[in-house]
Design an enzyme around this catalytic site. Structure first.
Site, PDB file in Angstrom:
ATOM      1  N   ASP A 179       0.824  -1.211   0.000  1.00  0.00           N
ATOM      2  CA  ASP A 179       0.000   0.000   0.000  1.00  0.00           C
ATOM      3  C   ASP A 179       0.859   1.264   0.000  1.00  0.00           C
ATOM      4  O   ASP A 179       2.087   1.190   0.069  1.00  0.00           O
ATOM      5  CB  ASP A 179      -0.935  -0.063   1.234  1.00  0.00           C
ATOM      6  CG  ASP A 179      -2.304   0.539   0.951  1.00  0.00           C
ATOM      7  OD1 ASP A 179      -2.440   1.318  -0.011  1.00  0.00           O
ATOM      8  OD2 ASP A 179      -3.248   0.234   1.709  1.00  0.00           O
TER       9      ASP A 179
ATOM     10  N   ASP B 282     -10.254   3.408  -3.326  1.00  0.00           N
ATOM     11  CA  ASP B 282     -10.940   2.194  -2.864  1.00  0.00           C
ATOM     12  C   ASP B 282     -12.358   2.050  -3.412  1.00  0.00           C
ATOM     13  O   ASP B 282     -13.096   3.019  -3.515  1.00  0.00           O
ATOM     14  CB  ASP B 282     -11.016   2.179  -1.337  1.00  0.00           C
ATOM     15  CG  ASP B 282      -9.640   1.996  -0.723  1.00  0.00           C
ATOM     16  OD1 ASP B 282      -8.654   1.931  -1.470  1.00  0.00           O
ATOM     17  OD2 ASP B 282      -9.563   1.927   0.515  1.00  0.00           O
TER      18      ASP B 282
ATOM     19  N   GLY C 258      -3.200   4.359  -8.429  1.00  0.00           N
ATOM     20  CA  GLY C 258      -3.100   5.005  -9.746  1.00  0.00           C
ATOM     21  C   GLY C 258      -2.576   6.423  -9.674  1.00  0.00           C
ATOM     22  O   GLY C 258      -2.480   7.109 -10.702  1.00  0.00           O
ATOM     23  N   ASP C 259      -2.194   6.887  -8.482  1.00  0.00           N
ATOM     24  CA  ASP C 259      -1.777   8.287  -8.328  1.00  0.00           C
ATOM     25  C   ASP C 259      -0.526   8.621  -9.151  1.00  0.00           C
ATOM     26  O   ASP C 259      -0.366   9.736  -9.612  1.00  0.00           O
ATOM     27  CB  ASP C 259      -1.467   8.607  -6.854  1.00  0.00           C
ATOM     28  CG  ASP C 259      -2.736   8.679  -6.023  1.00  0.00           C
ATOM     29  OD1 ASP C 259      -3.832   8.472  -6.599  1.00  0.00           O
ATOM     30  OD2 ASP C 259      -2.638   8.946  -4.806  1.00  0.00           O
ATOM     31  N   ASN C 260       0.367   7.642  -9.268  1.00  0.00           N
ATOM     32  CA  ASN C 260       1.634   7.878  -9.992  1.00  0.00           C
ATOM     33  C   ASN C 260       1.708   7.081 -11.290  1.00  0.00           C
ATOM     34  O   ASN C 260       2.784   6.692 -11.723  1.00  0.00           O
ATOM     35  CB  ASN C 260       2.824   7.512  -9.092  1.00  0.00           C
ATOM     36  CG  ASN C 260       2.854   8.348  -7.826  1.00  0.00           C
ATOM     37  OD1 ASN C 260       3.349   9.458  -7.820  1.00  0.00           O
ATOM     38  ND2 ASN C 260       2.299   7.814  -6.751  1.00  0.00           N
TER      39      ASN C 260
ATOM     40  N   GLU D  82      -1.041   1.741  -5.185  1.00  0.00           N
ATOM     41  CA  GLU D  82      -0.867   3.189  -4.938  1.00  0.00           C
ATOM     42  C   GLU D  82      -1.968   3.992  -5.626  1.00  0.00           C
ATOM     43  O   GLU D  82      -1.823   5.177  -5.842  1.00  0.00           O
ATOM     44  CB  GLU D  82       0.552   3.665  -5.219  1.00  0.00           C
ATOM     45  CG  GLU D  82       1.058   3.468  -6.607  1.00  0.00           C
ATOM     46  CD  GLU D  82       0.386   4.390  -7.599  1.00  0.00           C
ATOM     47  OE1 GLU D  82      -0.504   3.878  -8.319  1.00  0.00           O
ATOM     48  OE2 GLU D  82       0.740   5.585  -7.649  1.00  0.00           O
TER      49      GLU D  82
HETATM   50  C1  GLA Z   1      -6.019   1.336   1.486  1.00  0.00           C
HETATM   51  C2  GLA Z   1      -6.181   0.320   0.352  1.00  0.00           C
HETATM   52  C3  GLA Z   1      -7.319  -0.631   0.703  1.00  0.00           C
HETATM   53  C4  GLA Z   1      -7.020  -1.339   2.017  1.00  0.00           C
HETATM   54  C5  GLA Z   1      -6.769  -0.327   3.123  1.00  0.00           C
HETATM   55  C6  GLA Z   1      -6.243  -0.980   4.384  1.00  0.00           C
HETATM   56  O1  GLA Z   1      -7.116   2.152   1.593  1.00  0.00           O
HETATM   57  O2  GLA Z   1      -6.424   0.966  -0.849  1.00  0.00           O
HETATM   58  O3  GLA Z   1      -7.518  -1.561  -0.339  1.00  0.00           O
HETATM   59  O4  GLA Z   1      -5.895  -2.160   1.838  1.00  0.00           O
HETATM   60  O5  GLA Z   1      -5.810   0.652   2.715  1.00  0.00           O
HETATM   61  O6  GLA Z   1      -5.997  -0.058   5.403  1.00  0.00           O
END
Ligand code: GLA
Length: 414
Positions: free
Chosen positions: A156, A211, A191-193, A189
């Site tokens: 992440d 998400d 898609g930010d970069n 990440e």
């Molecule tokens: C980010 C990710 C999610 C999940 C949460 C966990 O938001 O994009 O898919 O993994 O963290 O904290």
């Protein structure tokens, strides 16, 4: 004698440093993993931080007994919050209350079911859930995951201020490779970069959006009005978020539209559309529902073998939008053996009547893959895969009612 010992030690040191440097300088991503989009289950969408080893074991059990494993699902992925503290040597440990038997025992259990186990970490100093991140511990963490037998790592991007994304993901890729246990590396990440531009040789999949949330076309704002404001997105929003990135997807490297929300509260037709579109876009199929309590309907959606075949097709060509009119999109995806998948997505709330004259389309060419479908001169049989029904062939125009939010999903074969 003493001199001999010293020179032996020196030689050993040279060999050790050489093997360390050559191992890391030869590091690459693990080849031949994820040649089709990964399929599995992930804990986050339903359970967030409420996870423990018994529940993970139950998910593995049900993945086998429900038939999901036979349908192609393979990974049981534990998302954020499995972590305890680092020990005095900096080794990451599990949360002892929620995972009292330890991660190695859990991995052994999952492997004994013929499945694979995934974990989650973060390139920053803390995960999004506030647990210890891997920043500065990449090689040590990767070694630990390898010792546990971890097969998949979602990595992440929270708390990474000042870090270069490509560099951070490259570091973890090298750490995983050096640790020596094959791991699918899932870049998260959001898609930010633009990871699709640089991550082909780093990871096996990369998220293309923020998400997902269990709704059809909503945006759900978090921390609204603060500098940390962020949004989660419904199915249509994610579908529409990125354009022109299909050329970056292919065997071993996929655009990841996020873990699925099938079975998490949308209607049957919406869940089917969600599953179809993830299949058409060759996105990983990672279920995000509670498998233990899923309905027959949810299981039937998640294990529809034709839709899975569209997703898992060995050519690995991401589908494309062929046509759009009046809120109805027609998507096409070339498949192996001259087959084509066709998805007609009714974005409207109301039923539409869809009329499609195949012959009049002539030859459709996908410039990217160089695949052609000659609808003028070739007769294709049409299968409606959600209704498991043959609909005749392409010499006749197709006339079909499609309900609001429904996706007519077809496979055309000669
Ligand atoms: C980010 C990710 C999610 C999940 C949460 C966990 O938001 O994009 O898919 O993994 O963290 O904290």
């Amino acid at each position: 004698m003493k001199n001999q010992n010293v020179s032996r030690r020196l030689m050993l040191l040279c060999i050790l440093s050489f093997s360390f440097f050559s191992a890391s300088s030869l590091a690459k991503k693990f080849d031949d993993l994820a040649l089709t989009p990964p399929m599995g289950w992930n804990s986050w969408n339903t359970f967030a931080c409420e996870i423990n080893e018994n529940m993970i074991k139950e998910m593995a059990d049900i993945m086998v007994s429900s038939g999901m494993k036979d349908a192609g699902y393979q990974y049981i992925n534990i998302d954020d919050c499995w972590h305890g503290e680092r020990d005095t040597n900096g080794n990451i440990q599990v949360n002892p209350k929620h995972f009292p038997s330890g991660m190695k025992a859990l991995a052994d259990y999952v492997h004994s079911k013929g499945l694979k186990l995934g974990l989650y970490s973060d390139a920053g100093w803390k995960t999004c859930g506030g647990k210890p991140g891997s920043r500065g511990y990449e090689f040590q963490d990767a070694k630990q995951y390898a010792a546990w037998g971890i097969d998949y790592l979602k990595y992440d991007w929270c708390n990474t201020e000042g870090l270069n994304a490509e560099g951070a993901y490259l570091t973890m890729r090298d750490a995983l490779y050096t640790a020596g246990h094959p791991v699918v590396f899932s870049i998260c990440e959001w898609g930010d970069n633009q990871p699709w531009e640089w991550a082909k040789d780093i990871g096996h999949l990369w998220r293309t959006s923020g998400d997902i949330i269990n709704c059809w076309n909503c945006e759900h704002k978090h921390l609204e009005g603060t500098e940390n404001e962020w949004s989660s997105w419904g199915v249509l929003k994610i579908l529409d978020m990125r354009h022109n990135i299909r050329q970056y997807a292919g065997p071993g490297h996929w655009n990841d539209m996020d873990m699925m929300e099938v079975g998490n509260g949308m209607s049957k037709l919406e869940d089917q559309s969600h599953f179809t579109m993830w299949a058409m876009l060759a996105s990983p199929l990672i279920a995000g529902n509670d498998l233990r309590s899923m309905s027959k309907q949810t299981l039937a959606i998640l294990t529809n073998e034709d839709v899975i075949a569209i997703n898992q097709d060995i050519l690995g060509i991401q589908g494309f939008k062929y046509q759009t009119a009046n809120g109805v999109d027609v998507w096409l995806k070339p498949m192996a053996n001259g087959r084509w998948a066709m998805a007609v997505l009714n974005r409207n709330d109301d039923t539409v009547e869809f009329n499609f004259d195949f012959v009049a389309q002539g030859v459709i060419k996908d410039v990217l893959s160089d695949k052609k479908i000659d609808l003028k001169n070739t007769r294709y049989q049409i299968k409606d895969v959600w209704h498991n029904k043959m609909l005749g062939d392409t010499t006749q125009p197709l006339r079909k009612k499609i309900q609001g939010h429904e996706t007519l999903t077809l496979i055309l074969s000669m």
